[in-house]
Scaffold this active site. Structure first.
Site, PDB file in Angstrom:
ATOM      1  N   LYS A  34       0.536 -10.692   2.619  1.00 52.42           N
ATOM      2  CA  LYS A  34       0.172  -9.344   3.053  1.00 52.42           C
ATOM      3  C   LYS A  34      -1.300  -9.278   3.461  1.00 52.42           C
ATOM      4  CE  LYS A  34       3.543  -7.072  -0.015  1.00 52.42           C
ATOM      5  NZ  LYS A  34       3.693  -5.977  -1.016  1.00 52.42           N
TER       6      LYS A  34
ATOM      7  N   TYR B 268      11.153  -1.972   4.527  1.00 53.99           N
ATOM      8  CA  TYR B 268      10.995  -1.156   3.312  1.00 53.99           C
ATOM      9  C   TYR B 268      11.934   0.047   3.340  1.00 53.99           C
ATOM     10  CZ  TYR B 268       6.921  -3.962   1.943  1.00 53.99           C
ATOM     11  OH  TYR B 268       6.094  -4.985   1.548  1.00 53.99           O
TER      12      TYR B 268
ATOM     13  N   PHE C  40       4.734   7.069  -1.720  1.00 52.38           N
ATOM     14  CA  PHE C  40       3.715   6.070  -1.372  1.00 52.38           C
ATOM     15  C   PHE C  40       4.043   5.313  -0.083  1.00 52.38           C
ATOM     16  CE2 PHE C  40       6.684   4.008  -4.338  1.00 52.38           C
ATOM     17  CZ  PHE C  40       7.073   2.893  -3.594  1.00 52.38           C
TER      18      PHE C  40
ATOM     19  N   ARG D 129      10.446 -15.883  -6.279  1.00 50.68           N
ATOM     20  CA  ARG D 129      10.334 -14.552  -6.885  1.00 50.68           C
ATOM     21  C   ARG D 129       9.640 -14.650  -8.259  1.00 50.68           C
ATOM     22  NH1 ARG D 129      10.639  -9.219  -4.955  1.00 50.68           N
ATOM     23  NH2 ARG D 129      11.267  -7.996  -6.745  1.00 50.68           N
TER      24      ARG D 129
ATOM     25  N   THR E 245       5.769  -6.473  -9.721  1.00 50.93           N
ATOM     26  CA  THR E 245       5.202  -5.764  -8.559  1.00 50.93           C
ATOM     27  C   THR E 245       3.746  -5.337  -8.781  1.00 50.93           C
ATOM     28  OG1 THR E 245       7.408  -4.928  -8.042  1.00 50.93           O
ATOM     29  CG2 THR E 245       5.543  -3.804  -6.995  1.00 50.93           C
TER      30      THR E 245
ATOM     31  N   ARG F  98       0.736 -12.708  -8.342  1.00 53.81           N
ATOM     32  CA  ARG F  98       0.167 -11.366  -8.527  1.00 53.81           C
ATOM     33  C   ARG F  98      -0.661 -11.301  -9.807  1.00 53.81           C
ATOM     34  NH1 ARG F  98       5.741  -8.375  -6.625  1.00 53.81           N
ATOM     35  NH2 ARG F  98       5.254  -8.185  -4.400  1.00 53.81           N
TER      36      ARG F  98
ATOM     37  N   ASN G 193      -0.696  -6.164  -3.361  1.00 50.66           N
ATOM     38  CA  ASN G 193      -0.265  -7.183  -4.328  1.00 50.66           C
ATOM     39  C   ASN G 193       0.034  -8.550  -3.688  1.00 50.66           C
ATOM     40  OD1 ASN G 193       2.058  -6.386  -3.110  1.00 50.66           O
ATOM     41  ND2 ASN G 193       3.098  -5.678  -4.956  1.00 50.66           N
TER      42      ASN G 193
ATOM     43  N   HIS H 191       4.855 -10.540  -0.417  1.00 48.90           N
ATOM     44  CA  HIS H 191       6.243 -10.065  -0.499  1.00 48.90           C
ATOM     45  C   HIS H 191       7.117 -11.302  -0.671  1.00 48.90           C
ATOM     46  CE1 HIS H 191      10.133  -8.328   0.438  1.00 48.90           C
ATOM     47  NE2 HIS H 191      10.323  -9.408   1.171  1.00 48.90           N
TER      48      HIS H 191
ATOM     49  N   GLU I 111      16.195 -10.902   5.687  1.00 45.99           N
ATOM     50  CA  GLU I 111      14.752 -10.826   5.946  1.00 45.99           C
ATOM     51  C   GLU I 111      14.265 -11.988   6.813  1.00 45.99           C
ATOM     52  OE1 GLU I 111      12.952 -10.327   2.059  1.00 45.99           O
ATOM     53  OE2 GLU I 111      13.656  -8.244   1.947  1.00 45.99           O
TER      54      GLU I 111
HETATM   55  N1  UDP Z   1       4.755  -0.354  -3.800  1.00 46.76           N
HETATM   56  C1  UDP Z   1       3.780   0.633  -3.901  1.00 46.76           C
HETATM   57  N2  UDP Z   1       3.847   1.534  -4.935  1.00 46.76           N
HETATM   58  C2  UDP Z   1       4.849   1.497  -5.867  1.00 46.76           C
HETATM   59  C3  UDP Z   1       5.850   0.492  -5.750  1.00 46.76           C
HETATM   60  C4  UDP Z   1       5.775  -0.413  -4.713  1.00 46.76           C
HETATM   61  O1  UDP Z   1       2.870   0.698  -3.076  1.00 46.76           O
HETATM   62  O2  UDP Z   1       4.875   2.349  -6.792  1.00 46.76           O
HETATM   63  C5  UDP Z   1       4.674  -1.327  -2.701  1.00 46.76           C
HETATM   64  C6  UDP Z   1       4.180  -2.702  -3.188  1.00 46.76           C
HETATM   65  O3  UDP Z   1       3.311  -3.246  -2.199  1.00 46.76           O
HETATM   66  C7  UDP Z   1       5.472  -3.479  -3.295  1.00 46.76           C
HETATM   67  C8  UDP Z   1       6.271  -2.905  -2.130  1.00 46.76           C
HETATM   68  O4  UDP Z   1       5.953  -1.525  -2.141  1.00 46.76           O
HETATM   69  O5  UDP Z   1       5.263  -4.879  -3.206  1.00 46.76           O
HETATM   70  C9  UDP Z   1       7.763  -3.104  -2.221  1.00 46.76           C
HETATM   71  O6  UDP Z   1       8.220  -2.532  -3.435  1.00 46.76           O
HETATM   72  P1  UDP Z   1       9.344  -3.250  -4.288  1.00 46.76           P
HETATM   73  O7  UDP Z   1       9.786  -2.278  -5.334  1.00 46.76           O
HETATM   74  O8  UDP Z   1      10.385  -3.825  -3.400  1.00 46.76           O
HETATM   75  O9  UDP Z   1       8.514  -4.401  -5.055  1.00 46.76           O
HETATM   76  P2  UDP Z   1       8.433  -5.999  -4.839  1.00 46.76           P
HETATM   77  O10 UDP Z   1       9.827  -6.469  -4.489  1.00 46.76           O
HETATM   78  O11 UDP Z   1       7.440  -6.256  -3.740  1.00 46.76           O
HETATM   79  O12 UDP Z   1       7.950  -6.531  -6.162  1.00 46.76           O
HETATM   80 MG    MG Z   2      11.114  -5.733  -3.036  1.00 45.48          MG
END
Ligand code: UDP
Ligand code: MG
Length: 153
Positions: A9, A49, A57, A85, A91, A102, A112, A115, A126
């Site tokens: 990112k 997303y 957000f 993962r 996250t 992270r 973070n 992805h 994806e």
């Molecule tokens: N995100 C955010 N605020 C939140 C949760 C998620 O800005 O409260 C953003 C964050 O950058 C995250 C992305 O949205 O990586 C995708 O969210 P997801 O729940 O899919 O988390 P990930 O799979 O990336 O851990």
């Molecule tokens: Mg995700």
């Protein structure tokens, strides 16, 4: 053998951590099957997303993902989706375990660093979203026989 999608990112690109994060995946033994820099537009972010478009957000998330190009990686290995993962971590960087990407590089729930696809099914979707088929390369790692035991891969 699985292939998974990682995005480095803008929080990674801007902090000049591209090499460091790619290095971690290489050291683990994941094979880089595809790699390119791209500027994401609104359409691809709304698709990527889609599970978050109605969350408060989302506008700041989409904006943050457009502050610089990202680097898209296709990473291959046995059980690569779960391995990557797990390397990514929780996250929210503040809650992520030390030793994860992270947990080692992020202090934010949004900025973070990476992805990573969360399932084999989503990885296929994806990869197709960010790469054309000819941009993903199927070659044998030179150290393959030392990455896996007989019958493992
Ligand atoms: N995100 C955010 N605020 C939140 C949760 C998620 O800005 O409260 C953003 C964050 O950058 C995250 C992305 O949205 O990586 C995708 O969210 P997801 O729940 O899919 O988390 P990930 O799979 O990336 O851990
Ligand atoms: Mg995700």
């Amino acid at each position: 053998m699985e292939t998974t999608l990682v995005l480095l990112k803008p929080s990674c690109v801007q902090r000049q951590l591209i090499g460091e994060i790619v290095h971690r995946f290489e050291r683990r033994g994941l094979r880089i099957a595809g790699m390119k820099m791209m500027q994401l537009d609104d359409a691809i972010l709304r698709e990527h997303y889609a599970h978050l478009v109605d969350r408060p957000f989302f506008p700041t998330l989409a904006a943050s993902m457009q502050t610089s190009p990202v680097v898209a990686l296709a990473l291959s290995g046995v059980e690569a989706v779960g391995v990557v993962r797990a390397m990514t971590g929780f996250t929210n960087g503040r809650k992520a375990d030390p030793g994860t990407i992270r947990g080692d590089y992020a202090m934010s729930n949004q900025q973070n660093i990476v992805h990573a696809s969360d399932s084999v099914e989503n990885a296929a979707i994806e990869l197709n979203r960010f790469f054309r088929p000819e941009e993903i390369f199927d070659y044998k790692s030179g150290v393959f026989d030392f990455l896996y035991g007989v019958g493992e891969a």
